[in-house]
Structures are given as structure tokens and as C-alpha cells.
Design an enzyme around this catalytic site. Structure first.
Site, PDB file in Angstrom:
ATOM      1  CG  MET A  38     -11.500   2.843   2.066  1.00  0.00           C
ATOM      2  SD  MET A  38      -9.981   2.908   3.025  1.00  0.00           S
ATOM      3  CE  MET A  38      -8.784   2.931   1.707  1.00  0.00           C
ATOM      4  CG  MET A  46      -8.666   6.800   2.541  1.00  0.00           C
ATOM      5  SD  MET A  46      -7.843   6.915   4.129  1.00  0.00           S
ATOM      6  CE  MET A  46      -6.874   5.399   4.101  1.00  0.00           C
ATOM      7  N   GLY A  52      -9.259   3.629   6.991  1.00  0.00           N
ATOM      8  CA  GLY A  52      -9.043   5.052   7.223  1.00  0.00           C
ATOM      9  C   GLY A  52      -7.618   5.427   7.559  1.00  0.00           C
ATOM     10  N   GLY A  86       1.271  -2.097   4.220  1.00  0.00           N
ATOM     11  CA  GLY A  86       1.796  -0.738   4.083  1.00  0.00           C
ATOM     12  C   GLY A  86       2.988  -0.536   4.992  1.00  0.00           C
ATOM     13  CB  SER A  87       3.185   0.520   8.546  1.00  0.00           C
ATOM     14  OG  SER A  87       2.245  -0.408   9.000  1.00  0.00           O
ATOM     15  CB  SER A  99      -0.893   0.000   1.244  1.00  0.00           C
ATOM     16  OG  SER A  99      -1.406   1.313   1.422  1.00  0.00           O
ATOM     17  CG  MET A 115     -11.517  -3.115   5.087  1.00  0.00           C
ATOM     18  SD  MET A 115      -9.960  -2.683   4.293  1.00  0.00           S
ATOM     19  CE  MET A 115      -9.082  -1.838   5.606  1.00  0.00           C
ATOM     20  N   GLY A 120      -3.289   3.770   8.009  1.00  0.00           N
ATOM     21  CA  GLY A 120      -2.317   2.677   8.072  1.00  0.00           C
ATOM     22  C   GLY A 120      -1.802   2.527   9.494  1.00  0.00           C
ATOM     23  N   GLY A 121      -0.996   1.478   9.712  1.00  0.00           N
ATOM     24  CA  GLY A 121      -0.304   1.315  10.990  1.00  0.00           C
ATOM     25  C   GLY A 121      -1.157   0.856  12.151  1.00  0.00           C
ATOM     26  CG  HIS A 140      -3.870  -1.833  -1.544  1.00  0.00           C
ATOM     27  ND1 HIS A 140      -4.926  -2.648  -1.903  1.00  0.00           N
ATOM     28  CD2 HIS A 140      -4.316  -1.065  -0.522  1.00  0.00           C
ATOM     29  CE1 HIS A 140      -5.959  -2.381  -1.120  1.00  0.00           C
ATOM     30  NE2 HIS A 140      -5.622  -1.432  -0.275  1.00  0.00           N
ATOM     31  CG  ASP A 180      -6.149  -3.107   3.225  1.00  0.00           C
ATOM     32  OD1 ASP A 180      -5.082  -2.796   3.781  1.00  0.00           O
ATOM     33  OD2 ASP A 180      -6.809  -2.319   2.513  1.00  0.00           O
ATOM     34  N   GLY A 181      -4.739  -4.564   6.306  1.00  0.00           N
ATOM     35  CA  GLY A 181      -4.667  -3.911   7.612  1.00  0.00           C
ATOM     36  C   GLY A 181      -3.887  -4.719   8.629  1.00  0.00           C
ATOM     37  N   GLY A 182      -2.775  -4.144   9.087  1.00  0.00           N
ATOM     38  CA  GLY A 182      -1.994  -4.797  10.145  1.00  0.00           C
ATOM     39  C   GLY A 182      -1.274  -6.062   9.706  1.00  0.00           C
ATOM     40  CG  ASP A 184      -5.191   2.090   0.875  1.00  0.00           C
ATOM     41  OD1 ASP A 184      -6.136   1.283   0.768  1.00  0.00           O
ATOM     42  OD2 ASP A 184      -4.073   1.784   1.318  1.00  0.00           O
ATOM     43  CG  HIS A 231      -9.320  -0.239  -0.466  1.00  0.00           C
ATOM     44  ND1 HIS A 231      -8.721  -0.445   0.759  1.00  0.00           N
ATOM     45  CD2 HIS A 231     -10.662  -0.309  -0.244  1.00  0.00           C
ATOM     46  CE1 HIS A 231      -9.661  -0.601   1.686  1.00  0.00           C
ATOM     47  NE2 HIS A 231     -10.845  -0.521   1.095  1.00  0.00           N
TER      48      HIS A 231
HETATM   49  C1  DX5 Z   1      -6.454   1.299   5.597  1.00  0.00           C
HETATM   50  C2  DX5 Z   1      -5.939   0.965   4.222  1.00  0.00           C
HETATM   51  C3  DX5 Z   1      -4.793   0.013   4.206  1.00  0.00           C
HETATM   52  C4  DX5 Z   1      -3.571   0.486   4.915  1.00  0.00           C
HETATM   53  C5  DX5 Z   1      -2.765  -0.682   5.353  1.00  0.00           C
HETATM   54  O1  DX5 Z   1      -7.627   2.021   5.482  1.00  0.00           O
HETATM   55  O2  DX5 Z   1      -6.967   0.404   3.443  1.00  0.00           O
HETATM   56  O3  DX5 Z   1      -4.498  -0.393   2.889  1.00  0.00           O
HETATM   57  O4  DX5 Z   1      -2.775   1.312   4.120  1.00  0.00           O
HETATM   58  O5  DX5 Z   1      -1.729  -0.215   6.143  1.00  0.00           O
HETATM   59  P1  DX5 Z   1      -0.966  -1.132   7.173  1.00  0.00           P
HETATM   60  O6  DX5 Z   1      -0.378  -2.284   6.424  1.00  0.00           O
HETATM   61  O7  DX5 Z   1       0.050  -0.227   7.751  1.00  0.00           O
HETATM   62  O8  DX5 Z   1      -1.985  -1.590   8.199  1.00  0.00           O
HETATM   63 ZN    ZN Z   2      -6.547  -0.598   1.440  1.00  0.00          ZN
END
Ligand code: DX5
Ligand code: ZN
Length: 215
Positions: free
Chosen positions: A64, A35, A141, A196-197, A6, A136, A143-144, A31, A174-176, A33, A62
Site C-alpha cells: 500500500m 504501508m 490502511g 488479521g484480527s 495478516s 479490498m 486492521g479490524g 500476508h 482482504d479486510g473484515g 501489509d 501487499h
Molecule cells: C488493511 C490490510 C489488511 C488487514 C486485515 O489495510 O490490508 O490486510 O490487516 O485485517 P482484518 O482481518 O483485521 O480486517
Molecule cells: Zn492486506
């Protein structure tokens, strides 16, 4: 495993290099994102930036956003390969079907995402139509955030119910995601991991991508 870095976690002042280095490390999806500051409190970028991302990787977009139906054509024109929208952003089943049909009519792959509090059974009417299901594992909303294990049963459900109807279904989480949570998702049936992170901002990002690829 397919790895989808991401760009939310990347250094935007060096976007092209940040995208290229992940593709070179073996990520076949990128990916993106999107928003809108309404569906989620944060806002990121729109179709202009999606169009600027030059990569051999699949642009996994993605959305949102509220009113996905009205936004989809711009992202298709911007070169998104997969367009994923949220079931919670649609008022009824008819609107979800309409978005999927629109994405397909525009020659793109259609993804459907659910937030952590939405039951996985919400996918049932759409399983034979969608190309990708995005679970999700954090509140969308930002990352991290920390991975929510409630995603695992949803992945298993999609594997059991979705794959027989569509053997090519992408089951994406997606997420964590890191090596440990990624392993749990892989064991439950995920075939695409967004991270992402865990990937960006680390010297050993190549090793990290490889670690996820091997799950
Ligand atoms: C959150 C995003 C994710 C996010 C993932 O709303 O959809 O794609 O960037 O970030 P990490 O991997 O840091 O949780
Ligand atoms: Zn995403």
C-alpha cells in the site's frame, strides 16, 4: 481455501513465533501489509522486515505504497513471493503493465489490488497477465474494520472474467474476514482469504484457521 494470516494483528515482539504458529495451523500464505504513510495514512514496515520473516509459507506481500515501480525490486530482494500493488497508486495503464512486467522479470508472482471504491472492471486490461487479484473489502490502511459486502460482486466478476483467461488466478479478499464473511466470499469465488484480527490474539486460532480452510 487458502488462508493468509495478516501479521498486522500479531504480537510483533514475538514475530517468528506468531508467523510459525499460523503456518503450523495450516496457513500456506503469510500476508505482509506494507504501508508507507502516503498511499494510506498509517505506516508499517518495509523490505527489511519482509526479509526477516522466516517461514515455509508463501510471503504474500501487499504494497500500500505510492510509486510501486520503484519499491518492487527491494521487496523482491527481500524474498517476497507474491508482490501485490494498487492500481490506484499508478498514473496510467502503462505503469500498471510495467509493474507487472517488472515483478515477473524478478521471478515473482504479480498481484493487483483495488480499493473499495474502484470498479472491478479496472482489472480488464490485466487479467491475462496477473497471478493474483486482491479485492479490498475495507478501506486499506488498518486492521479490524467491518467487511463491505460490495466486495462480493467484484469476486464473482473476477471468477467469471478472470478464471477463463487464467485458471490459476488467485482471487484474494482482504479486510473484515471471519467465518461468516469468509463463507460469503468463498461462495462468490474467492480462493484466498486474508484475515488479521479474526486469527491473531485468540486462543482458538487453530480452530479459526481450520474453519476458514474448510470453506
Ligand atoms: C488493511 C490490510 C489488511 C488487514 C486485515 O489495510 O490490508 O490486510 O490487516 O485485517 P482484518 O482481518 O483485521 O480486517
Ligand atoms: Zn492486506
Amino acid at each position: 481455501m487458502i488462508v493468509a494470516p495478516s501479521i498486522l494483528a500479531c504480537d510483533f515482539s514475538r514475530l517468528s513465533a506468531e508467523v510459525s504458529k499460523m503456518a503450523e495451523a495450516g496457513a500456506s500464505f503469510i500476508h505482509l501489509d506494507v504501508m508507507d504513510g502516503v498511499f494510506v495514512p498509517n505506516s508499517t514496515f518495509g523490505p527489511e522486515l519482509v526479509a526477516k520473516v522466516k517461514t515455509p509459507a508463501i510471503k504474500d506481500t501487499h504494497l500500500m505504497v505510492i510509486n510501486p515501480y520503484s519499491r518492487i525490486p527491494d521487496f523482491a530482494s527481500a524474498g517476497a513471493d507474491i508482490i501485490t500493488f494498487h492500481i490506484e497508486a499508478c498514473k496510467d495503464e502503462k505503469e500498471v503493465h510495467a509493474c507487472i512486467e517488472l515483478i515477473h522479470r524478478l521471478g515473482k508472482k504479480a498481484g493487483l489490488s483495488i480499493k473499495p471504491l474502484t470498479p472491478v472492471e479496472a482489472y480488464a486490461p490485466y487479467l491475462s497477465e496477473i497471478d493474483l487479484a486482491l479485492i479490498m473489502s475495507v478501506e486499506p490502511g488498518a486492521g479490524g474494520q467491518k467487511f463491505m459486502p460490495s466486495a462480493l460482486d467484484k469476486i464473482s466478476w473476477l471468477k467469471e472474467r478472470g478464471l477463463p483467461l487464467n485458471p490459476n488466478l488467485y482471487i484474494e479478499v482482504d479486510g473484515g474476514i471471519n467465518l461468516d464473511t469468509g463463507r460469503l466470499c468463498a461462495a462468490s469465488g474467492a480462493n484466498v482469504l486474508v484475515a488479521g484480527s479474526y486469527l491473531y490474539g485468540h486462543e482458538d486460532y487453530e480452530e479459526r484457521v481450520k474453519g476458514l480452510l474448510e470453506l
